[in-house]
Structure formats: C-alpha cells, structure tokens
Design a protein around this motif. Structure first.
Motif, short mmCIF file in Angstrom:
data_model
loop_
_atom_site.label_atom_id
_atom_site.label_comp_id
_atom_site.label_asym_id
_atom_site.label_seq_id
_atom_site.Cartn_x
_atom_site.Cartn_y
_atom_site.Cartn_z
N SER A 184 0.83 -1.21 0.00
CA SER A 184 0.00 0.00 0.00
C SER A 184 0.86 1.26 0.00
CB SER A 184 -0.94 0.01 1.21
OG SER A 184 -0.20 -0.11 2.42
N ILE A 185 1.98 1.22 0.70
CA ILE A 185 2.89 2.38 0.72
C ILE A 185 3.67 2.45 -0.59
CG2 ILE A 185 4.89 3.44 1.84
CD1 ILE A 185 3.91 2.41 4.48
N LYS A 186 4.09 1.30 -1.13
CA LYS A 186 4.80 1.29 -2.41
C LYS A 186 3.96 1.94 -3.51
CE LYS A 186 7.71 -2.82 -1.79
NZ LYS A 186 7.99 -4.18 -2.29
N GLU A 187 2.67 1.62 -3.51
CA GLU A 187 1.77 2.20 -4.52
C GLU A 187 1.70 3.71 -4.39
OE1 GLU A 187 -1.99 0.29 -4.14
OE2 GLU A 187 -1.24 -1.68 -4.74
N ARG A 188 1.64 4.19 -3.15
CA ARG A 188 1.58 5.65 -2.92
C ARG A 188 2.90 6.32 -3.31
NH1 ARG A 188 -1.79 8.13 0.45
NH2 ARG A 188 -0.85 9.94 -0.58
N VAL A 189 4.01 5.67 -3.01
CA VAL A 189 5.32 6.23 -3.37
C VAL A 189 5.45 6.32 -4.89
CG1 VAL A 189 7.82 5.88 -3.30
CG2 VAL A 189 6.45 5.51 -1.24
N LYS A 190 4.98 5.30 -5.60
CA LYS A 190 5.00 5.33 -7.06
C LYS A 190 4.16 6.50 -7.58
CE LYS A 190 4.24 2.59 -11.23
NZ LYS A 190 3.49 3.65 -11.92
N ALA A 191 3.00 6.73 -6.97
CA ALA A 191 2.15 7.86 -7.37
C ALA A 191 2.85 9.19 -7.11
CB ALA A 191 0.81 7.81 -6.63
N LEU A 192 3.58 9.29 -6.01
CA LEU A 192 4.35 10.50 -5.71
C LEU A 192 5.45 10.70 -6.74
CD1 LEU A 192 4.64 10.03 -1.84
CD2 LEU A 192 3.39 11.88 -2.99
N ASP A 193 6.12 9.61 -7.10
CA ASP A 193 7.13 9.65 -8.16
C ASP A 193 6.54 10.18 -9.45
OD1 ASP A 193 9.75 9.02 -7.59
OD2 ASP A 193 9.50 6.86 -7.84
N ASP A 194 5.38 9.65 -9.81
CA ASP A 194 4.73 10.06 -11.06
C ASP A 194 4.33 11.53 -11.02
OD1 ASP A 194 4.96 7.53 -12.15
OD2 ASP A 194 2.95 6.89 -11.56
N TYR A 195 3.88 12.01 -9.86
CA TYR A 195 3.48 13.41 -9.73
C TYR A 195 4.69 14.32 -9.98
CZ TYR A 195 1.60 17.71 -7.69
OH TYR A 195 1.19 19.00 -7.50
N GLU A 196 5.82 13.99 -9.39
CA GLU A 196 7.04 14.79 -9.58
C GLU A 196 7.52 14.70 -11.02
OE1 GLU A 196 11.06 15.51 -7.02
OE2 GLU A 196 10.56 13.42 -7.45
N LEU A 197 7.51 13.49 -11.58
CA LEU A 197 7.96 13.31 -12.96
C LEU A 197 7.05 14.05 -13.94
CD1 LEU A 197 9.82 11.96 -15.02
CD2 LEU A 197 8.37 9.91 -14.89
N ASP A 198 5.75 14.03 -13.69
CA ASP A 198 4.82 14.76 -14.57
C ASP A 198 5.13 16.25 -14.57
OD1 ASP A 198 3.48 12.44 -15.25
OD2 ASP A 198 1.83 12.75 -13.85
N TRP A 199 5.45 16.80 -13.39
CA TRP A 199 5.75 18.24 -13.31
C TRP A 199 7.02 18.56 -14.10
CZ3 TRP A 199 9.89 21.12 -11.43
CH2 TRP A 199 9.67 22.50 -11.33
N VAL A 200 8.07 17.78 -13.90
CA VAL A 200 9.32 18.03 -14.63
C VAL A 200 9.11 17.83 -16.12
CG1 VAL A 200 11.75 17.42 -14.88
CG2 VAL A 200 10.70 17.36 -12.62
N THR A 201 8.30 16.85 -16.51
CA THR A 201 8.01 16.63 -17.93
C THR A 201 7.35 17.86 -18.55
OG1 THR A 201 7.77 14.24 -17.60
CG2 THR A 201 6.78 15.18 -19.59
N ARG A 202 6.39 18.45 -17.83
CA ARG A 202 5.73 19.66 -18.34
C ARG A 202 6.73 20.80 -18.51
NH1 ARG A 202 1.70 17.96 -14.68
NH2 ARG A 202 2.34 19.49 -13.11
N VAL A 203 7.65 20.93 -17.58
CA VAL A 203 8.68 21.97 -17.69
C VAL A 203 9.54 21.71 -18.93
CG1 VAL A 203 10.73 22.97 -16.60
CG2 VAL A 203 8.73 22.42 -15.20
#
Length: 202
Positions: free
Chosen positions: A125-144
């Motif tokens: 359950s924590i691994k899934e949330r950490v992956k979602a956090l990773d994706d959120y950060e990666l999405d932001w940098v991708t937009r930049v």
C-alpha cells in the motif's frame, strides 16, 4: 470603567496527530522509514506509545499519512516554483537549489528518496503511494521540459519525459554522492545536464 481586551495570536497549536506526522517526516528524511520507531516518537513528544498507536494503530497507517504529507510538501514546493520562476530553466534551477538546500544544508533526504531506501521492506500500500508520488514529480518536470522545448529554451527533437527522468535521476543521484564528496560534484553534474539540454547557440 476600563475594559482590557486580550489579544489572541490566533495560532492554533498542532494536534497530537499532526505533531506525530511532523516529527515522523523529519525522521523519515533523516533516517528512512525503518530508521525510527513509535518509542522514538513517544519519547520526543513526551507522550505514551499508546497515544501514538491511538492515532496510527500500525506503522503502515503512519506511512500512508507520511505519503499524504509528502504529496502536500511536493504540491506546495512545485507551486511556489511555478509562481516565482522566470523561465523553464529557472524552474529547474529553483528545483536544484531546493534539493541542494534540503540534502546538504539541512542533511535531509527528499521524502520520496527516503522511502526508496527501505523499498524492499515497505508494504504494498505504501509502495503504490510512493510510485504515485514519483509520477506526480515526474509529470511536473516533464511539463517543464515540454514547455522549454516548445519555447526554444531547450534543444528540439528531444523526448520531454525521457529528459525529465534523466534530470531527476541525475539530481537525486548526484545528491547522494555529494553528501560524501561535497557539493562541487553535484554542481558539476547539474551543469553538465544544462549543457545537454540547452541549444548550443544559447
């Protein structure tokens, strides 16, 4: 008859639950998720272990709350960068400065990286949330990156998401080494990344 008016500072004290989360967030970034216990929390906050368990029956419950804390931490930090930056490269510069400040000046890991240090021990359950956090950060940098490419700040014909991944991996990897070898190594790494993505004419 004179009436004295008491002026309130209007500052609400943190609830016990929030104090537990805030202290645990510090411990997470300093020692990893497995690097602190409920006994450490109870001693630091001068409360009983039973009180910690009342708010977070199992450590997985605390871990999920720390994921929520990390999400808010990311949103606040990245929104601040979006609001203050003068260009797409300046957004990356501000990200780099914040990462350097947290890791070297304050001796604290990014909370996402801190979770990764115990990845093989984390509940799913924590691994899934950490992956979602990773994706959120990666999405932001991708937009930049995508905006920088479209505005000719960065070299054309590059994959924005691949660049974003390379940026994050370079930044966080260099920070690990910089804790031992000094910030010059980190700065050299990020300067090399700048040369990689900026057009040679700039």
């Amino acid at each position: 008859m004179t009436t004295k008016t008491k002026v309130s500072a209007n500052i609400e004290p943190l609830s016990t639950r929030q104090q537990i989360i805030e202290y645990s967030a510090d411990m997470l970034r300093a020692n990893g998720f497995e690097g602190f216990s409920y006994l450490d929390i109870s001693r630091h906050l001068s409360i009983t272990k039973a009180s910690v368990h009342h708010h977070f029956p199992k450590k997985v419950d605390l871990g999920l709350a720390l994921c929520d804390w990390t999400q808010a931490w990311l949103e606040q930090g990245l929104s601040h960068i979006d609001a203050k930056a003068s260009s797409n490269w300046n957004k990356l510069e501000r990200y780099i400065r914040a990462a350097l400040k947290h890791s070297l000046n304050e001796q604290k890991l990014c909370p996402i990286s801190a979770f990764y240090s115990d990845l093989n021990k984390l509940p799913e359950s924590i691994k899934e949330r950490v992956k979602a956090l990773d994706d959120y950060e990666l999405d932001w940098v991708t937009r930049v990156m995508q905006s920088g490419i479209e505005n000719n700040e960065f070299s054309e014909n590059q994959d924005a998401r691949a660049l974003a991944s390379l940026f994050i991996f370079s930044c966080k990897g260099a920070l690990y080494h910089a804790r031992l070898h000094g910030k010059d190594l980190f700065q050299q790494t990020m300067k090399q990344f700048e040369h990689l993505i900026k057009p040679s004419t700039l």
